[in-house]
Design a protein around this motif. Structure first.
Motif, mmCIF file in Angstrom:
data_model
loop_
_atom_site.group_PDB
_atom_site.id
_atom_site.type_symbol
_atom_site.label_atom_id
_atom_site.label_comp_id
_atom_site.label_asym_id
_atom_site.label_seq_id
_atom_site.Cartn_x
_atom_site.Cartn_y
_atom_site.Cartn_z
ATOM 1 N N GLY A 199 -21.230 18.835 7.242
ATOM 2 C CA GLY A 199 -22.050 19.910 7.797
ATOM 3 C C GLY A 199 -23.132 19.448 8.745
ATOM 4 N N LEU A 200 -23.329 18.128 8.858
ATOM 5 C CA LEU A 200 -24.364 17.627 9.760
ATOM 6 C C LEU A 200 -23.736 16.739 10.819
ATOM 7 C CD1 LEU A 200 -27.231 16.483 7.330
ATOM 8 C CD2 LEU A 200 -27.126 18.592 8.663
ATOM 9 N N ASN A 201 -24.368 16.706 11.981
ATOM 10 C CA ASN A 201 -24.004 15.710 12.966
ATOM 11 C C ASN A 201 -25.061 14.610 12.883
ATOM 12 O OD1 ASN A 201 -23.446 14.123 15.114
ATOM 13 N ND2 ASN A 201 -23.733 15.709 16.688
ATOM 14 N N THR A 202 -24.746 13.573 12.103
ATOM 15 C CA THR A 202 -25.774 12.574 11.792
ATOM 16 C C THR A 202 -26.200 11.785 13.015
ATOM 17 O OG1 THR A 202 -24.031 11.045 11.162
ATOM 18 C CG2 THR A 202 -25.115 12.277 9.387
ATOM 19 N N LEU A 203 -25.410 11.885 14.107
ATOM 20 C CA LEU A 203 -25.820 11.162 15.315
ATOM 21 C C LEU A 203 -26.950 11.880 16.040
ATOM 22 C CD1 LEU A 203 -22.459 9.729 16.588
ATOM 23 C CD2 LEU A 203 -24.516 8.448 15.972
ATOM 24 N N ARG A 204 -27.132 13.162 15.729
ATOM 25 C CA ARG A 204 -28.288 13.865 16.282
ATOM 26 C C ARG A 204 -29.524 13.417 15.513
ATOM 27 N NH1 ARG A 204 -27.327 19.938 15.815
ATOM 28 N NH2 ARG A 204 -29.600 19.875 15.819
ATOM 29 N N PRO A 205 -30.544 12.946 16.214
ATOM 30 C CA PRO A 205 -31.698 12.368 15.511
ATOM 31 C C PRO A 205 -32.293 13.304 14.461
ATOM 32 C CG PRO A 205 -31.861 11.919 17.845
ATOM 33 C CD PRO A 205 -30.671 12.812 17.669
ATOM 34 N N LEU A 206 -32.416 14.604 14.776
ATOM 35 C CA LEU A 206 -33.075 15.500 13.838
ATOM 36 C C LEU A 206 -32.241 15.698 12.570
ATOM 37 C CD1 LEU A 206 -35.753 16.970 13.657
ATOM 38 C CD2 LEU A 206 -34.585 19.051 14.437
ATOM 39 N N ASP A 207 -30.926 15.731 12.711
ATOM 40 C CA ASP A 207 -30.063 15.870 11.538
ATOM 41 C C ASP A 207 -30.238 14.672 10.609
ATOM 42 O OD1 ASP A 207 -29.141 17.909 13.180
ATOM 43 O OD2 ASP A 207 -27.098 17.783 12.394
ATOM 44 N N PHE A 208 -30.243 13.497 11.225
ATOM 45 C CA PHE A 208 -30.385 12.306 10.380
ATOM 46 C C PHE A 208 -31.773 12.226 9.779
ATOM 47 C CE2 PHE A 208 -30.882 7.682 9.601
ATOM 48 C CZ PHE A 208 -29.906 7.593 8.622
ATOM 49 N N ALA B 180 -41.093 19.131 16.165
ATOM 50 C CA ALA B 180 -41.708 19.405 17.465
ATOM 51 C C ALA B 180 -41.189 18.432 18.517
ATOM 52 C CB ALA B 180 -43.227 19.301 17.337
ATOM 53 N N ALA B 181 -41.097 17.155 18.148
ATOM 54 C CA ALA B 181 -40.631 16.150 19.108
ATOM 55 C C ALA B 181 -39.210 16.442 19.548
ATOM 56 C CB ALA B 181 -40.716 14.761 18.474
ATOM 57 N N SER B 182 -38.415 16.932 18.607
ATOM 58 C CA SER B 182 -37.035 17.254 18.936
ATOM 59 C C SER B 182 -36.991 18.418 19.927
ATOM 60 C CB SER B 182 -36.278 17.601 17.661
ATOM 61 O OG SER B 182 -34.930 17.801 17.929
ATOM 62 N N ALA B 183 -37.851 19.411 19.684
ATOM 63 C CA ALA B 183 -37.912 20.557 20.592
ATOM 64 C C ALA B 183 -38.364 20.117 21.980
ATOM 65 C CB ALA B 183 -38.869 21.611 20.026
ATOM 66 N N MET B 184 -39.217 19.100 22.023
ATOM 67 C CA MET B 184 -39.706 18.617 23.324
ATOM 68 C C MET B 184 -38.825 17.512 23.886
ATOM 69 S SD MET B 184 -43.830 18.726 22.901
ATOM 70 C CE MET B 184 -43.930 17.809 21.396
ATOM 71 N N ASP B 185 -37.660 17.323 23.229
ATOM 72 C CA ASP B 185 -36.711 16.334 23.692
ATOM 73 C C ASP B 185 -37.289 14.922 23.714
ATOM 74 O OD1 ASP B 185 -34.163 15.726 24.303
ATOM 75 O OD2 ASP B 185 -34.389 15.990 26.469
ATOM 76 N N GLU B 186 -37.885 14.527 22.606
ATOM 77 C CA GLU B 186 -38.432 13.173 22.462
ATOM 78 C C GLU B 186 -37.740 12.487 21.285
ATOM 79 O OE1 GLU B 186 -40.691 11.462 24.091
ATOM 80 O OE2 GLU B 186 -41.887 12.886 25.242
ATOM 81 N N PRO B 187 -36.471 12.109 21.449
ATOM 82 C CA PRO B 187 -35.726 11.576 20.298
ATOM 83 C C PRO B 187 -36.364 10.317 19.701
ATOM 84 C CG PRO B 187 -34.527 11.207 22.342
ATOM 85 C CD PRO B 187 -35.663 12.107 22.680
ATOM 86 N N PHE B 188 -37.093 9.572 20.546
ATOM 87 C CA PHE B 188 -37.685 8.333 20.035
ATOM 88 C C PHE B 188 -38.686 8.615 18.922
ATOM 89 C CE2 PHE B 188 -40.975 4.990 20.265
ATOM 90 C CZ PHE B 188 -40.185 3.935 19.839
ATOM 91 N N ILE B 189 -39.478 9.689 19.096
ATOM 92 C CA ILE B 189 -40.451 10.064 18.071
ATOM 93 C C ILE B 189 -39.730 10.459 16.778
ATOM 94 C CG2 ILE B 189 -42.351 11.640 17.510
ATOM 95 C CD1 ILE B 189 -43.202 10.061 19.820
ATOM 96 N N VAL B 190 -38.591 11.180 16.946
ATOM 97 C CA VAL B 190 -37.829 11.577 15.762
ATOM 98 C C VAL B 190 -37.358 10.339 15.010
ATOM 99 C CG1 VAL B 190 -35.871 12.917 14.928
ATOM 100 C CG2 VAL B 190 -37.088 13.648 16.984
ATOM 101 N N THR B 191 -36.903 9.351 15.770
ATOM 102 C CA THR B 191 -36.438 8.116 15.137
ATOM 103 C C THR B 191 -37.579 7.400 14.423
ATOM 104 O OG1 THR B 191 -34.717 7.906 16.799
ATOM 105 C CG2 THR B 191 -35.282 5.922 15.586
ATOM 106 N N LEU B 192 -38.746 7.412 15.042
ATOM 107 C CA LEU B 192 -39.909 6.802 14.373
ATOM 108 C C LEU B 192 -40.202 7.496 13.044
ATOM 109 C CD1 LEU B 192 -42.738 6.028 16.980
ATOM 110 C CD2 LEU B 192 -41.223 4.445 15.779
ATOM 111 N N ALA B 193 -40.172 8.836 13.074
ATOM 112 C CA ALA B 193 -40.439 9.597 11.850
ATOM 113 C C ALA B 193 -39.380 9.309 10.793
ATOM 114 C CB ALA B 193 -40.493 11.084 12.150
#
Lengths: 249, 326
Positions: free
Chosen positions: B165-174, B21-34
């Motif tokens: 197959g992944l772009n690990t620099l994208r927070p959600l992929d990692f 959800a955070a990724s969809a809302m463009d909140e990469p910081f939350i993704v990193t926390l998770a």
């Protein structure tokens, strides 16, 4: 006469100036129940501990199935077929009764390094475990935590664990302790059958049980065996009466 | 009163849905926390095998966490500089492939845990705690004083290591990578606890004399458990290095050992999803209170005290009101 399964010769053990085992010689033959009696502090438990390898003797020897046990530890002796019960019930309290017995079956199987298959869905472990539980009357108590079993049930659980090891010798350290009259009678009946599987060295204070079960009795006083014989020999032995039976009878 | 399984499932779903959800809302910081939660939880799943199931209170798991981290960092730095790790007797190049880095981290962590465990497990109780701490401190000071890989300053990983197959620099992929590892480690730990090995290991925690009396050698069991435990924590360390794109001796510090232990205690010792609950609570507190006061760890201390005094089953124990596990 066949060679005894367990043969103890001149076993001596001292703690400082106190000699707790004083040249003890004792043997256990196939099919018999050999009771070891004696007053508190006579060194009965110390003897059991030396037989199962928890303590090392100072001198003398313990031979088991024709093999000298010197230098072998508790684990190895259990693997060789010495099963013991403890004077104070010793089980895994957070496990259910079934898990406890399965642990013993697993110990006897010698395979403890399986990492993925659940033990409780392995019939080669649970099958024998349930059978042994049935023999001691714990059927229906499989999923009860060992910590909330009654004292009597815990004694029987210990016995089921000893059975589960399918041993060559049972070392039972006061199995009747704290059981009360009915409990003792029940357990006496179970033990009477056990001797056909493996001989029993029975340390016990309950004289009714000892006289009902034992084929032979040895009397240990201050670390020394003062008499060995059948029930009648021991009952009529004057030295035994004065040093031990006299106190209780 | 709730049952434990639904609570566990809810926790895992929460860990999965929040970053999506955070990724969809463009909140990469939350993704990193998770992602941080998933990685810390994985490290704690590793420690939980030793501590929770085996009763081995290791105060030195930062050593394995850091060794995994340095494994990733060292391989990546050589790849970045195009300098082989060694040229004799054969050439070993650095790499930025996670698929190579992970086995290296697992192996390095396993070897370290085997060596440290073989010596430490000859002791028990407080001595075991102190000796594992001492080994971890040795590794820490070694890293601090080894200039080839940054010494005290640490070692940067300029570009996050890659996975096909992944772009690990994208927070959600990692995050997905860390999440799958967390799930795999947790499922493995559940299977392990129900296996022959797990039964004997937990039996030895409860009553070692009894386990010996049925013919099972507790030392070998514990050594294997400690090694597996160190491997999983090392893997988490490799992921953590990639998350931060930086490795420093602080990963090896005793505070890190303490934090991994705190996750377990907060969540519930020996519970399969305790590490997740504990790590999530820790990160949430750090995030919520860390902004308010730099003394937020004081409040963490109070909470920890309350859990230890009044809630032996940890957070999951409080929610499900069940003290027993296993």
């Amino acid at each position: 006469m066949a060679e005894p399964i367990l043969e103890i010769r001149d076993l001596t053990k001292s703690f400082g100036a106190l000699t707790v085992s004083d040249h003890i010689s004792l043997d256990l033959r196939a099919g018999e129940i050999h009771a070891l009696i004696g007053p508190n502090g006579a060194g009965k438990s110390t003897l059991i501990k030396q037989i199962c390898g928890e303590l090392q003797q100072d001198s003398g020897s313990i031979r088991f199935a024709g093999r000298d046990l010197a230098g072998t530890g508790t684990v190895e002796r259990a693997r060789l077929g010495l099963a013991r019960t403890f004077q104070v019930s010793s089980v895994a309290p957070e496990f259910t009764t079934l898990q406890n017995v399965v642990l013993a079956v697993q110990g006897a199987s010698g395979r403890s390094f399986g990492f993925l298959r659940p033990v409780l869905s392995d019939p080669s472990l649970t099958g024998p475990a349930r059978r042994h539980m049935e023999r001691v009357g714990l059927t229906g108590r499989e999923n009860i935590l060992a910590s909330i079993l009654s004292h009597g049930e815990r004694r029987r659980l210990e016995l089921a664990m000893a059975l589960a090891m399918e041993p060559h010798v049972f070392l039972l350290d006061e199995p009747m302790a704290g059981l009360g009259p009915e409990g003792s009678v029940e357990l006496t009946a179970i033990l009477a059958n056990l001797r056909h599987e493996a001989p029993i060295l029975l340390v016990e204070h309950d004289m009714d049980a000892v006289f009902a079960l034992a084929d032979r009795i040895s009397v240990l006083v201050y670390g020394r065996i003062i008499a060995t014989g059948n029930v009648d020999d021991i009952r009529s032995n004057p030295e035994v009466q004065s040093s031990y039976l006299g106190e209780t009878a | 009163m709730l049952r434990e399984t639904p609570v566990n499932i809810a926790l895992v779903l929460l860990l999965l849905t929040v970053p999506v959800a955070a990724s969809a809302m463009d909140e990469p910081f939350i993704v990193t926390l998770a992602t941080k939660v998933a990685i810390f939880a994985t490290a704690a799943v590793g420690l939980n095998i030793a501590l929770g199931h085996g009763g081995l209170v290791s105060f030195g798991h930062a050593a394995f966490f850091g060794i995994g981290g340095y494994g990733a960092g060292i391989l990546a730095s050589h790849a970045q500089n195009y300098e082989p790790l060694m040229t004799w007797p054969f050439t070993v190049e650095g790499t930025q492939q996670m698929l190579i880095i992970w086995p290296v981290a697992l192996l390095a962590g396993g070897i370290a845990a085997l060596a440290i465990g073989a010596l430490s497990l000859r002791t028990s109780g407080v001595y075991f705690i102190m000796i594992t701490l001492a080994f971890a401190q040795m590794v820490f000071y070694f890293a601090v004083s080894w200039p080839a890989y940054g010494g005290e300053d640490g070692l940067p990983i300029y570009v996050r290591n890659s996975f096909p197959g992944l772009n690990t620099l994208r927070p959600l992929d990692f995050f997905a990578v860390a999440f799958v590892w967390f799930l795999a480690a947790t499922l493995f730990s559940i299977l392990l606890s129900r296996s022959r090995f797990g039964l004997a290991l937990q039996g030895a925690r409860q009553n070692v004399e009894r386990v010996r009396a049925v013919g099972i050698d507790p030392y070998r069991l514990r050594l294997v458990a400690f090694t597996i435990s160190g491997m999983i924590t090392a893997l988490a360390g490799a992921l953590y290095a990639d998350l931060n794109r930086f490795v420093s001796p602080s990963m090896l510090s005793w505070q890190t050992s303490g934090e991994i232990m705190v996750f377990i205690i907060l969540g519930g010792v020996g519970r399969h999803f305790g590490p997740l609950a504990g790590a999530a609570l820790f990160i949430l507190l750090e995030y919520a209170l860390g902004g308010v006061s730099e003394y937020w760890k004081f409040l963490l201390g109070v909470l920890l005290l309350l859990v230890v005094l009044f809630a032996h089953g940890g957070l999951i124990g409080v929610v499900t009101r069940r003290r027993h596990h296993g």
